[in-house]
Design a protein around this motif. Sequence first.
Motif, PDB file in Angstrom:
ATOM      1  N   ARG A 323       0.864  -1.180   0.000  1.00  0.00           N
ATOM      2  CA  ARG A 323       0.000   0.000   0.000  1.00  0.00           C
ATOM      3  C   ARG A 323       0.902   1.231   0.000  1.00  0.00           C
ATOM      4  O   ARG A 323       1.762   1.364   0.870  1.00  0.00           O
ATOM      5  N   VAL A 324       0.713   2.095  -0.980  1.00  0.00           N
ATOM      6  CA  VAL A 324       1.472   3.350  -1.046  1.00  0.00           C
ATOM      7  C   VAL A 324       0.520   4.521  -0.812  1.00  0.00           C
ATOM      8  O   VAL A 324      -0.699   4.364  -0.837  1.00  0.00           O
ATOM      9  N   HIS A 325       1.102   5.698  -0.578  1.00  0.00           N
ATOM     10  CA  HIS A 325       0.319   6.920  -0.296  1.00  0.00           C
ATOM     11  C   HIS A 325      -0.582   6.713   0.922  1.00  0.00           C
ATOM     12  O   HIS A 325      -1.759   7.057   0.921  1.00  0.00           O
ATOM     13  N   TYR A 326       0.028   6.178   1.982  1.00  0.00           N
ATOM     14  CA  TYR A 326      -0.713   5.881   3.208  1.00  0.00           C
ATOM     15  C   TYR A 326      -0.613   7.055   4.181  1.00  0.00           C
ATOM     16  O   TYR A 326       0.468   7.577   4.448  1.00  0.00           O
ATOM     17  N   GLY A 327      -1.741   7.494   4.721  1.00  0.00           N
ATOM     18  CA  GLY A 327      -1.752   8.524   5.749  1.00  0.00           C
ATOM     19  C   GLY A 327      -1.448   9.913   5.212  1.00  0.00           C
ATOM     20  O   GLY A 327      -1.399  10.164   4.006  1.00  0.00           O
ATOM     21  N   SER A 328      -1.217  10.820   6.143  1.00  0.00           N
ATOM     22  CA  SER A 328      -0.948  12.220   5.815  1.00  0.00           C
ATOM     23  C   SER A 328       0.489  12.569   6.186  1.00  0.00           C
ATOM     24  O   SER A 328       0.845  12.573   7.365  1.00  0.00           O
ATOM     25  N   LYS A 329       1.315  12.811   5.164  1.00  0.00           N
ATOM     26  CA  LYS A 329       2.723  13.141   5.392  1.00  0.00           C
ATOM     27  C   LYS A 329       3.374  12.124   6.350  1.00  0.00           C
ATOM     28  O   LYS A 329       4.155  12.487   7.235  1.00  0.00           O
ATOM     29  N   TYR A 330       3.050  10.880   6.143  1.00  0.00           N
ATOM     30  CA  TYR A 330       3.461   9.814   7.066  1.00  0.00           C
ATOM     31  C   TYR A 330       4.931   9.482   6.879  1.00  0.00           C
ATOM     32  O   TYR A 330       5.347   8.998   5.829  1.00  0.00           O
ATOM     33  N   ASN A 331       5.735   9.743   7.902  1.00  0.00           N
ATOM     34  CA  ASN A 331       7.182   9.521   7.847  1.00  0.00           C
ATOM     35  C   ASN A 331       7.527   8.092   8.261  1.00  0.00           C
ATOM     36  O   ASN A 331       8.275   7.867   9.209  1.00  0.00           O
ATOM     37  N   ASN A 332       6.983   7.134   7.578  1.00  0.00           N
ATOM     38  CA  ASN A 332       7.237   5.768   7.983  1.00  0.00           C
ATOM     39  C   ASN A 332       6.894   4.795   6.871  1.00  0.00           C
ATOM     40  O   ASN A 332       6.170   5.122   5.928  1.00  0.00           O
ATOM     41  N   ALA A 333       7.420   3.595   7.022  1.00  0.00           N
ATOM     42  CA  ALA A 333       7.019   2.439   6.235  1.00  0.00           C
ATOM     43  C   ALA A 333       7.011   1.276   7.198  1.00  0.00           C
ATOM     44  O   ALA A 333       7.797   1.250   8.146  1.00  0.00           O
ATOM     45  N   PHE A 334       6.113   0.322   6.990  1.00  0.00           N
ATOM     46  CA  PHE A 334       6.100  -0.797   7.931  1.00  0.00           C
ATOM     47  C   PHE A 334       5.554  -2.061   7.290  1.00  0.00           C
ATOM     48  O   PHE A 334       4.772  -2.022   6.341  1.00  0.00           O
ATOM     49  N   TRP A 335       6.018  -3.162   7.835  1.00  0.00           N
ATOM     50  CA  TRP A 335       5.488  -4.473   7.486  1.00  0.00           C
ATOM     51  C   TRP A 335       4.486  -4.856   8.558  1.00  0.00           C
ATOM     52  O   TRP A 335       4.732  -4.687   9.751  1.00  0.00           O
ATOM     53  N   ASP A 336       3.339  -5.384   8.159  1.00  0.00           N
ATOM     54  CA  ASP A 336       2.311  -5.837   9.091  1.00  0.00           C
ATOM     55  C   ASP A 336       2.019  -7.300   8.790  1.00  0.00           C
ATOM     56  O   ASP A 336       1.472  -7.633   7.744  1.00  0.00           O
ATOM     57  N   ASP A 337       2.375  -8.179   9.733  1.00  0.00           N
ATOM     58  CA  ASP A 337       2.222  -9.605   9.478  1.00  0.00           C
ATOM     59  C   ASP A 337       0.760 -10.019   9.442  1.00  0.00           C
ATOM     60  O   ASP A 337       0.409 -11.010   8.821  1.00  0.00           O
ATOM     61  N   SER A 338      -0.107  -9.256  10.102  1.00  0.00           N
ATOM     62  CA  SER A 338      -1.517  -9.639  10.148  1.00  0.00           C
ATOM     63  C   SER A 338      -2.191  -9.504   8.785  1.00  0.00           C
ATOM     64  O   SER A 338      -3.153 -10.215   8.489  1.00  0.00           O
ATOM     65  N   CYS A 339      -1.723  -8.579   7.953  1.00  0.00           N
ATOM     66  CA  CYS A 339      -2.283  -8.459   6.594  1.00  0.00           C
ATOM     67  C   CYS A 339      -1.300  -8.966   5.548  1.00  0.00           C
ATOM     68  O   CYS A 339      -1.618  -8.982   4.358  1.00  0.00           O
ATOM     69  N   PHE A 340      -0.110  -9.392   6.016  1.00  0.00           N
ATOM     70  CA  PHE A 340       0.941  -9.855   5.110  1.00  0.00           C
ATOM     71  C   PHE A 340       1.182  -8.782   4.051  1.00  0.00           C
ATOM     72  O   PHE A 340       1.203  -9.050   2.853  1.00  0.00           O
ATOM     73  N   CYS A 341       1.405  -7.556   4.521  1.00  0.00           N
ATOM     74  CA  CYS A 341       1.509  -6.452   3.574  1.00  0.00           C
ATOM     75  C   CYS A 341       2.520  -5.412   4.023  1.00  0.00           C
ATOM     76  O   CYS A 341       2.825  -5.287   5.211  1.00  0.00           O
TER      77      CYS A 341
END
Length: 550
Positions: A323-341
């Motif tokens: 998923r790209v363009h997540y949130g508002s000016k979001y200074n992060n990237a993350f892996w979430d195992d619950s959605c495998f995404c």
Amino acid sequence: MSRIRPHVRGSRRLATTAGAAVTTATLLTAALSPAAHADPRPTRATAIQNAASALPAQAANLGLTSAENTSVRDVIVDKDGTQHVRYDRTYHQLPVLGGDFVVHLAPDGGYRGANRATRSPISLASIIPRIAAPKAADLAVNALRAVHLGDALKKITARPELIVDALHGTPRLAWRTNAAGRDSLGNPVARTVLTDARTGAQIDAWDSIETAAGDGKSLYSGTVPLDTTPSGSSYQLKDPTRGNTYTGDAQGKTDTCVLTICIGRAPAALFTDADNHWGSGTTADRASAAVDAQYGTDMTWDYYKNVQGRNGIAGDGKGSYNRVHYGSKYNNAFWDDSCFCMTYGDGDGTTFGPLVALDVAGHEMTHGVTAKTAALTYSGESGGLNEATSDILGTMVEWYADNPSDPGDYLIGEKIVKSGFGKPALRFMDKPSKDGNSADYWSSSVGNLDVHYSSGVANHFAYLLAEGSGPKTINGVAYDSPTYKGSTVTGIGRDKVGKIWYRALTVYMTSSTNYAGARTATLNAAKDLYGAGSTEYNAVAAAWSAVNVN
């Protein structure tokens, strides 16, 4: 996955018609060739069966009692048929934190030994908590608020789970609570809090968002090939050759769930394109960031499959999604195992740009590999090793890609930082302390550091093992790596480092592995791959000593 502080972290990951034809031809040739034979190695099912047969006789050695049950988490079968089966355990049906172990079997299925996360026998007087679940939830919410002072968190939720904590000394009944909410910009924050179920005392706590991140014109990697899926008269940014991994647009939205606390998930509208040429290489085209994300997934998938023999993040051939363009000016990237995404923010434009760089993708998706294998606890020294694993193997992904627009280096996140960050990268593997916070060497207090900074010890080890000590310039980047007592280390090359670290992670490390345990695990891995007393084995020992892990 945790916020960048500063870091990108918790943690998966394109071709022409001609390329597809070559692949098909190769498969047909293999199928028709008289030299093609069935793999003589034991199957996953056979390895599980062999391990299950060995467990009753080894129950005492593994600390298993009639009150405990086991479940298989991961299986590794070596080329020579040696088998390694990783287990989780429960006690009276309660998950045991630190109860994991790995059983090692000979090619014929015979028991060879095991690695255990902890050795304390589990015997609780009662599994009825004195602290009620709502109280544990309140304590976790307070702990989340405490690390976000000054930010009015919203939509906070908490879900306690009763477990047995065998990781922090004598086993005891505990609540493991995931507390999650949104910050003032609407972006997710989360923290896992471990609470003594008898006294209410906090045992441990850690961030639980693992952070870091046809053809297409990307933001950071130039024009890259993409395998896509035809759909009517257009194309989907979905790769059928890599487990149907795909990339979608979160359109600035955020989740109403984090990890296991879910009400709804931000949609990710699958990117489509009319001519199979994606993006413009600028942020003006929303598809440009998607190209980077998909390419990062592709390269990570290919690295693990072609170099490490792992078919997908979970080893099951299934793709993740981005998923790209997540949130508002979001200074992060993350892996979430619950959605495998994988999820990528666009950055604030001053400190960070869009967080879709290649080494970020490799870093974050490696958190997924760690979660499916050693599951290093995201706290203390094991947390530092968790982060370092993503830095080390994410860096290997960048070198593997061999992209001239983003050549391999030992800098973490150098593509995403902006002038407002004040440094040319997030972290520096040759001398971690250059970021102003990370540890170059092990000390008894290193486990008290934030995991993004305690990771420096292992990052430094990996650089020294790959390239050696002293000044040198590689791919145009100047490095000058010191050692603890001025020792000299001769490198063995990054490819061997990646293989040693991956084997140590998947075969020998457990949830509680600390730096001393990592030394042992990597020495065992080097012995398996290159032989005891080999140049590689001795170099591993020397590199650990050079960061004061003896």
